[in-house]
Design a protein around this motif. Structure first.
Motif, short mmCIF file in Angstrom:
data_model
loop_
_atom_site.label_atom_id
_atom_site.label_comp_id
_atom_site.label_asym_id
_atom_site.label_seq_id
_atom_site.Cartn_x
_atom_site.Cartn_y
_atom_site.Cartn_z
N GLN A 98 8.38 -2.02 0.92
CA GLN A 98 8.45 -3.06 1.95
C GLN A 98 7.95 -2.51 3.29
O GLN A 98 8.53 -2.74 4.35
CB GLN A 98 9.87 -3.61 2.09
N SER A 99 6.84 -1.78 3.21
CA SER A 99 6.29 -1.09 4.37
C SER A 99 4.83 -1.46 4.56
O SER A 99 4.10 -1.70 3.59
CB SER A 99 6.41 0.43 4.19
N ARG A 100 4.40 -1.47 5.80
CA ARG A 100 2.99 -1.69 6.13
C ARG A 100 2.11 -0.56 5.58
O ARG A 100 0.95 -0.77 5.23
CB ARG A 100 2.85 -1.76 7.66
N TYR A 101 2.67 0.63 5.47
CA TYR A 101 1.88 1.83 5.26
C TYR A 101 1.97 2.35 3.82
O TYR A 101 2.79 1.91 3.02
CB TYR A 101 2.32 2.92 6.23
N LEU A 102 1.14 3.36 3.56
CA LEU A 102 1.19 4.10 2.31
C LEU A 102 2.20 5.24 2.45
O LEU A 102 2.65 5.55 3.56
CB LEU A 102 -0.20 4.64 1.99
N PRO A 103 2.56 5.91 1.34
CA PRO A 103 3.53 7.00 1.44
C PRO A 103 3.11 8.13 2.38
O PRO A 103 3.97 8.84 2.91
CB PRO A 103 3.64 7.50 0.00
N ILE A 115 -2.86 -5.67 1.79
CA ILE A 115 -3.41 -4.38 2.21
C ILE A 115 -2.34 -3.66 3.02
O ILE A 115 -2.22 -2.44 2.98
CB ILE A 115 -4.72 -4.58 2.99
N HIS A 116 -1.58 -4.44 3.77
CA HIS A 116 -0.34 -3.94 4.37
C HIS A 116 0.80 -4.42 3.47
O HIS A 116 0.96 -5.62 3.25
CB HIS A 116 -0.18 -4.48 5.79
N GLY A 117 1.58 -3.49 2.96
CA GLY A 117 2.53 -3.82 1.90
C GLY A 117 3.63 -4.78 2.27
O GLY A 117 4.29 -5.34 1.39
N ILE A 140 -12.49 -12.84 1.20
CA ILE A 140 -11.42 -13.39 2.04
C ILE A 140 -10.23 -12.45 1.92
O ILE A 140 -9.69 -12.24 0.83
CB ILE A 140 -11.02 -14.82 1.62
N ASP A 141 -9.84 -11.87 3.05
CA ASP A 141 -8.75 -10.91 3.10
C ASP A 141 -7.56 -11.58 3.81
O ASP A 141 -7.70 -12.06 4.94
CB ASP A 141 -9.21 -9.67 3.86
N LEU A 142 -6.41 -11.61 3.16
CA LEU A 142 -5.26 -12.38 3.62
C LEU A 142 -4.21 -11.48 4.25
O LEU A 142 -3.80 -10.47 3.64
CB LEU A 142 -4.66 -13.15 2.44
N HIS A 143 -3.76 -11.86 5.46
CA HIS A 143 -2.80 -11.06 6.22
C HIS A 143 -1.74 -11.94 6.84
O HIS A 143 -1.86 -13.17 6.89
CB HIS A 143 -3.51 -10.29 7.34
N THR A 144 -0.69 -11.29 7.37
CA THR A 144 0.27 -11.93 8.27
C THR A 144 0.29 -11.11 9.55
O THR A 144 -0.38 -10.08 9.66
CB THR A 144 1.69 -11.97 7.68
N ALA A 145 1.07 -11.55 10.51
CA ALA A 145 1.30 -10.73 11.69
C ALA A 145 2.07 -9.47 11.30
O ALA A 145 2.66 -9.38 10.22
CB ALA A 145 2.07 -11.52 12.73
N ALA A 146 2.06 -8.49 12.19
CA ALA A 146 2.85 -7.28 11.98
C ALA A 146 4.34 -7.60 12.11
O ALA A 146 4.73 -8.69 12.52
CB ALA A 146 2.44 -6.21 12.99
N VAL A 193 -2.12 -7.68 -4.62
CA VAL A 193 -1.42 -6.57 -3.97
C VAL A 193 -2.35 -5.36 -3.98
O VAL A 193 -2.51 -4.71 -5.01
CB VAL A 193 -0.10 -6.21 -4.68
N VAL A 194 -2.97 -5.08 -2.84
CA VAL A 194 -3.83 -3.91 -2.75
C VAL A 194 -3.00 -2.66 -2.51
O VAL A 194 -3.16 -1.64 -3.17
CB VAL A 194 -4.89 -4.08 -1.63
N ASN A 195 -2.08 -2.72 -1.56
CA ASN A 195 -1.21 -1.58 -1.25
C ASN A 195 0.07 -1.68 -2.08
O ASN A 195 1.12 -2.11 -1.58
CB ASN A 195 -0.90 -1.56 0.25
N VAL A 196 -0.03 -1.29 -3.34
CA VAL A 196 1.13 -1.40 -4.23
C VAL A 196 2.27 -0.48 -3.79
O VAL A 196 3.45 -0.81 -3.97
CB VAL A 196 0.72 -1.10 -5.70
N PHE A 197 1.93 0.65 -3.21
CA PHE A 197 2.96 1.58 -2.75
C PHE A 197 3.75 0.97 -1.59
O PHE A 197 4.98 1.03 -1.56
CB PHE A 197 2.30 2.90 -2.28
N GLY A 198 3.04 0.38 -0.63
CA GLY A 198 3.71 -0.24 0.51
C GLY A 198 4.56 -1.43 0.11
O GLY A 198 5.63 -1.66 0.68
#
Length: 324
Positions: A92-97, A51-53, A134-140, A83-88
């Motif tokens: 290689q970014s947390r965010y969308l464009p 969700i965060h790219g 189940i939503d999978l993340h890492t730290a920022a 990959v939910v945030n394909v743009f990010g």
């Protein structure tokens, strides 16, 4: 079962690419989804990552889980979105464009911003189909997390779901406004947020812990055969607190992920570039280190070490907002 206007027959594995939006070049960006529809009806579990790219561990967790799942052995359905945030991911970014955080944009709007439209698509085609998530993340970026599950542990179904996952620690966490977990909770869907490792890096332990946890969670739901090994003991956090820098300088950390700390125990020190005038940084409570910053260069107020106290009786959820 219908996803993206395509009927998914029982006992099948189907890969879909749901159109999201066109880039300025005219190239269509799509949301990759794999549906594993078991022969027998049962719970429907979504698995989502990136969700965060820039958060990549979940991408590999889902790849390895989906590769091994067999439709004929599955009761119910798994909808996997690596990959939910394909743009990010591409940037290689947390965010969308549009510089929006997708995990602050749920449930979204079909007529909203790019983030809102992607969130609305995910809710419509994935979340609305499921009974659990189940939503999978890492730290920022510049931080790292001990493998952990964050969830509403005051809900009995979610509590049992989190225990079954078997992460080293689980945290009773309030919902962040606009997060996927909040949007799912409003639909009464038990949802776990798995946090482990750091952005833009694969972490073998974090990945394996996530894979094992997903299989245990599916076994708990009666979707897949239980693993041969017993689940590990999961600690429950009663409170978490970030220790922040009292001054800017060079941060010299003396503890690691998973370390037990005592109140007032030194966690490291901050000095100037010559090592002069060191300032000790101490833990405000007894607990376990569940995260820390990775960058030695710190400004006043930067988050340095995340400490979780271990719950021994009823303690309210941490005030520290937890969703990534």
């Amino acid at each position: 079962m219908i996803v993206g206007n395509e009927t998914i027959p029982r006992g099948r594995r189907v890969r879909l690419d749901l159109p999201v939006a066109r880039l300025p070049t005219g190239t269509m960006m799509s949301l990759p989804i794999t549906i594993i529809h078991g022969k027998k009806p049962g719970p429907r579990l979504w698995l989502s990552a990136a969700i965060h790219g820039d958060e990549l561990n979940g991408v590999d967790i889902i790849r390895r889980v989906v590769r091994e799942l067999k439709p004929h052995r599955l009761t119910g359905t798994v909808i996997a979105v690596p990959v939910v945030n394909v743009f990010g991911l591409i940037e290689q970014s947390r965010y969308l464009p549009d510089r929006r955080d997708l995990n602050r944009s749920f449930p979204g709007s079909a007529r909203g911003s790019m983030a809102g439209r992607l969130a609305a698509l995910f809710m419509r085609e994935v979340v609305s189909q499921c009974t659990h998530g189940i939503d999978l993340h890492t730290a920022a970026i510049h931080r790292i997390n001990l493998p952990q599950v964050r969830a509403n542990l005051q809900n009995p179904d979610t509590y049992a779901f989190a225990q079954a996952f078997g992460a080293p620690i689980m945290i009773n966490s309030s919902h962040r406004d606009g997060s996927l977990r909040q949007a799912a909770a409003k639909r009464q869907i038990p949802t776990l947020l798995y946090e482990a490792g750091e952005a833009l890096r694969f972490d073998a332990i974090a990945i394996q812990t996530g894979i094992d946890g997903i299989y245990r969670a599916m076994a708990h739901l009666g979707m897949y055969a239980p693993p041969a090994t017993s689940p590990p003991v999961t600690l429950e956090a009663g409170e978490t607190r970030w220790v922040r820098a009292s001054r800017g300088g060079i941060w010299h950390r003396s503890i690691d992920l998973g370390d037990e700390v005592k109140p007032r125990q030194p966690l490291g020190f901050i000095s100037d570039t010559f090592g002069d005038k060191p300032v000790q940084v101490r833990s405000p409570l007894a607990g376990i280190v569940i995260g820390h910053g990775q960058n030695p260069l710190v400004n006043q107020g930067d988050a340095l070490v995340h400490v979780a106290s271990i719950k021994t009786d009823d303690v309210p959820a941490s005030d520290d907002r937890q969703d990534s």
